[in-house]
Design a protein around this motif. Structure first.
Motif, PDB file in Angstrom:
ATOM      1  N   PHE A   8      38.715 -17.392  15.486  1.00 21.13           N
ATOM      2  CA  PHE A   8      37.190 -17.616  15.078  1.00 21.13           C
ATOM      3  C   PHE A   8      36.533 -16.583  14.418  1.00 21.13           C
ATOM      4  O   PHE A   8      35.942 -16.650  13.299  1.00 21.13           O
ATOM      5  N   SER A   9      37.212 -15.124  14.547  1.00 15.36           N
ATOM      6  CA  SER A   9      36.865 -14.089  13.669  1.00 15.36           C
ATOM      7  C   SER A   9      37.403 -14.228  12.326  1.00 15.36           C
ATOM      8  O   SER A   9      36.653 -14.159  11.375  1.00 15.36           O
ATOM      9  N   ASP A  10      38.478 -14.802  12.314  1.00 17.62           N
ATOM     10  CA  ASP A  10      39.403 -15.090  10.893  1.00 17.62           C
ATOM     11  C   ASP A  10      38.469 -16.273  10.399  1.00 17.62           C
ATOM     12  O   ASP A  10      38.155 -16.167   9.082  1.00 17.62           O
ATOM     13  N   LEU A  11      38.015 -17.439  10.950  1.00 20.60           N
ATOM     14  CA  LEU A  11      37.358 -18.514  10.584  1.00 20.60           C
ATOM     15  C   LEU A  11      35.982 -18.303   9.806  1.00 20.60           C
ATOM     16  O   LEU A  11      35.698 -18.418   8.740  1.00 20.60           O
ATOM     17  N   PHE A  12      35.273 -17.252  10.548  1.00 22.52           N
ATOM     18  CA  PHE A  12      34.183 -16.774  10.017  1.00 22.52           C
ATOM     19  C   PHE A  12      34.446 -15.866   8.714  1.00 22.52           C
ATOM     20  O   PHE A  12      33.619 -15.934   7.821  1.00 22.52           O
ATOM     21  N   GLY A  13      35.508 -15.044   8.781  1.00 21.68           N
ATOM     22  CA  GLY A  13      35.961 -14.269   7.633  1.00 21.68           C
ATOM     23  C   GLY A  13      36.212 -14.839   6.573  1.00 21.68           C
ATOM     24  O   GLY A  13      35.661 -14.630   5.413  1.00 21.68           O
ATOM     25  N   TYR A  14      36.967 -16.142   6.376  1.00 22.84           N
ATOM     26  CA  TYR A  14      37.400 -16.911   5.379  1.00 22.84           C
ATOM     27  C   TYR A  14      36.139 -17.773   4.748  1.00 22.84           C
ATOM     28  O   TYR A  14      35.922 -17.931   3.883  1.00 22.84           O
ATOM     29  N   ALA A  15      35.368 -18.204   6.119  1.00 22.79           N
ATOM     30  CA  ALA A  15      34.148 -18.812   5.244  1.00 22.79           C
ATOM     31  C   ALA A  15      33.302 -17.863   4.516  1.00 22.79           C
ATOM     32  O   ALA A  15      32.531 -18.264   3.513  1.00 22.79           O
ATOM     33  N   ALA A  16      32.974 -16.784   5.096  1.00 21.46           N
ATOM     34  CA  ALA A  16      32.095 -15.671   4.441  1.00 21.46           C
ATOM     35  C   ALA A  16      32.978 -15.513   3.006  1.00 21.46           C
ATOM     36  O   ALA A  16      32.224 -15.159   1.918  1.00 21.46           O
ATOM     37  N   GLY A  17      34.118 -15.147   2.939  1.00 18.43           N
ATOM     38  CA  GLY A  17      34.942 -15.082   1.588  1.00 18.43           C
ATOM     39  C   GLY A  17      34.713 -15.879   0.631  1.00 18.43           C
ATOM     40  O   GLY A  17      34.678 -15.608  -0.508  1.00 18.43           O
ATOM     41  N   ILE A  18      34.850 -17.261   1.236  1.00 22.31           N
ATOM     42  CA  ILE A  18      34.769 -18.362   0.430  1.00 22.31           C
ATOM     43  C   ILE A  18      33.720 -18.526  -0.187  1.00 22.31           C
ATOM     44  O   ILE A  18      33.371 -18.389  -1.418  1.00 22.31           O
ATOM     45  N   LEU A  19      32.505 -18.225   0.397  1.00 26.03           N
ATOM     46  CA  LEU A  19      30.991 -18.469   0.006  1.00 26.03           C
ATOM     47  C   LEU A  19      30.771 -17.347  -1.098  1.00 26.03           C
ATOM     48  O   LEU A  19      30.217 -17.419  -2.049  1.00 26.03           O
ATOM     49  N   THR A  20      31.191 -16.180  -0.698  1.00 28.14           N
ATOM     50  CA  THR A  20      30.633 -14.874  -1.636  1.00 28.14           C
ATOM     51  C   THR A  20      31.482 -14.876  -2.569  1.00 28.14           C
ATOM     52  O   THR A  20      31.217 -14.518  -3.831  1.00 28.14           O
ATOM     53  N   THR A  21      32.743 -15.306  -2.764  1.00 26.96           N
ATOM     54  CA  THR A  21      33.749 -15.509  -4.006  1.00 26.96           C
ATOM     55  C   THR A  21      33.240 -16.551  -4.848  1.00 26.96           C
ATOM     56  O   THR A  21      33.050 -16.503  -6.119  1.00 26.96           O
ATOM     57  N   VAL A  22      32.981 -17.769  -4.355  1.00 34.21           N
ATOM     58  CA  VAL A  22      32.630 -18.901  -5.037  1.00 34.21           C
ATOM     59  C   VAL A  22      31.358 -18.628  -5.680  1.00 34.21           C
ATOM     60  O   VAL A  22      31.119 -19.123  -6.661  1.00 34.21           O
ATOM     61  N   ALA A  69      42.281 -12.230   1.023  1.00 31.66           N
ATOM     62  CA  ALA A  69      42.238 -13.452   0.234  1.00 31.66           C
ATOM     63  C   ALA A  69      40.947 -13.568  -0.596  1.00 31.66           C
ATOM     64  O   ALA A  69      40.814 -13.771  -1.590  1.00 31.66           O
ATOM     65  N   ALA A  70      39.740 -13.006   0.068  1.00 28.47           N
ATOM     66  CA  ALA A  70      38.642 -12.964  -0.651  1.00 28.47           C
ATOM     67  C   ALA A  70      38.523 -12.210  -1.746  1.00 28.47           C
ATOM     68  O   ALA A  70      38.067 -12.374  -2.982  1.00 28.47           O
ATOM     69  N   ASN A  71      39.045 -11.062  -1.477  1.00 28.45           N
ATOM     70  CA  ASN A  71      38.834  -9.848  -2.566  1.00 28.45           C
ATOM     71  C   ASN A  71      39.932 -10.099  -3.670  1.00 28.45           C
ATOM     72  O   ASN A  71      39.904  -9.564  -4.678  1.00 28.45           O
ATOM     73  N   SER A  72      41.057 -10.723  -3.050  1.00 27.48           N
ATOM     74  CA  SER A  72      42.119 -11.160  -4.276  1.00 27.48           C
ATOM     75  C   SER A  72      41.486 -11.872  -5.523  1.00 27.48           C
ATOM     76  O   SER A  72      41.512 -11.906  -6.729  1.00 27.48           O
ATOM     77  N   VAL A  73      40.879 -13.064  -4.965  1.00 25.65           N
ATOM     78  CA  VAL A  73      40.154 -13.912  -5.717  1.00 25.65           C
ATOM     79  C   VAL A  73      38.893 -13.319  -6.616  1.00 25.65           C
ATOM     80  O   VAL A  73      38.811 -13.549  -7.604  1.00 25.65           O
ATOM     81  N   GLY A  74      38.269 -12.804  -5.803  1.00 25.85           N
ATOM     82  CA  GLY A  74      37.058 -11.908  -6.389  1.00 25.85           C
ATOM     83  C   GLY A  74      37.388 -11.103  -7.462  1.00 25.85           C
ATOM     84  O   GLY A  74      36.976 -10.930  -8.405  1.00 25.85           O
ATOM     85  N   LEU A  75      38.714 -10.302  -7.339  1.00 21.04           N
ATOM     86  CA  LEU A  75      39.001  -9.190  -8.250  1.00 21.04           C
ATOM     87  C   LEU A  75      39.284  -9.977  -9.649  1.00 21.04           C
ATOM     88  O   LEU A  75      39.030  -9.626 -10.567  1.00 21.04           O
ATOM     89  N   VAL A  76      40.070 -11.321  -9.544  1.00 21.13           N
ATOM     90  CA  VAL A  76      40.440 -12.046 -10.537  1.00 21.13           C
ATOM     91  C   VAL A  76      38.926 -12.411 -11.615  1.00 21.13           C
ATOM     92  O   VAL A  76      39.076 -12.343 -12.689  1.00 21.13           O
ATOM     93  N   LEU A  77      38.120 -13.004 -10.512  1.00 21.29           N
ATOM     94  CA  LEU A  77      36.808 -13.223 -11.159  1.00 21.29           C
ATOM     95  C   LEU A  77      36.188 -12.383 -11.725  1.00 21.29           C
ATOM     96  O   LEU A  77      35.835 -12.298 -13.039  1.00 21.29           O
ATOM     97  N   SER A  78      36.134 -11.064 -11.268  1.00 20.03           N
ATOM     98  CA  SER A  78      35.379  -9.832 -11.742  1.00 20.03           C
ATOM     99  C   SER A  78      36.038  -9.291 -12.785  1.00 20.03           C
ATOM    100  O   SER A  78      35.347  -9.069 -13.911  1.00 20.03           O
TER     101      SER A  78
END
Length: 93
Positions: A8-22, A69-78
């Motif tokens: 559940f900790s990872d689930l919340f982490g992935y959800a937060a990462g997806i939303l803040t990155t997208v 995961a979130a910061n790898s994608v975020g890095l590409v976008l940034s």
């Protein structure tokens, strides 16, 4: 501190990462489509990119999949915003 199920900790982490990155995707798409980064702050994106690099390093060192995961994608976008700001800003003064 209470103990949480890692799933559940990872689930919340992935959800937060997806939303803040997208959240950055519309700006990247708009900037690319308009070929204009006139109103984009280069200093903000450079500072933000450095922050993302640090979060990515933290995630790698901590072994946190959601952070990596979130910061790898975020890095590409940034980085794409930094590049577009530099490229689209040439010769426009």
């Amino acid at each position: 501190m209470p103990s949480f199920d890692p799933f559940f900790s990872d689930l919340f982490g992935y959800a937060a990462g997806i939303l803040t990155t997208v959240a950055f995707l519309p700006q990247v798409i708009k900037t690319y489509a308009s070929r204009s980064a006139r109103d984009i702050s280069l200093s903000m994106y450079v500072i933000f990119t450095i922050g993302i690099l640090l979060w990515l390093a933290h995630g790698l060192l901590a072994g946190s999949g959601p952070v990596v995961a979130a910061n790898s994608v975020g890095l590409v976008l940034s980085l794409s915003m930094v590049v577009m700001k530099v490229v689209f800003g040439r010769g426009k003064r």
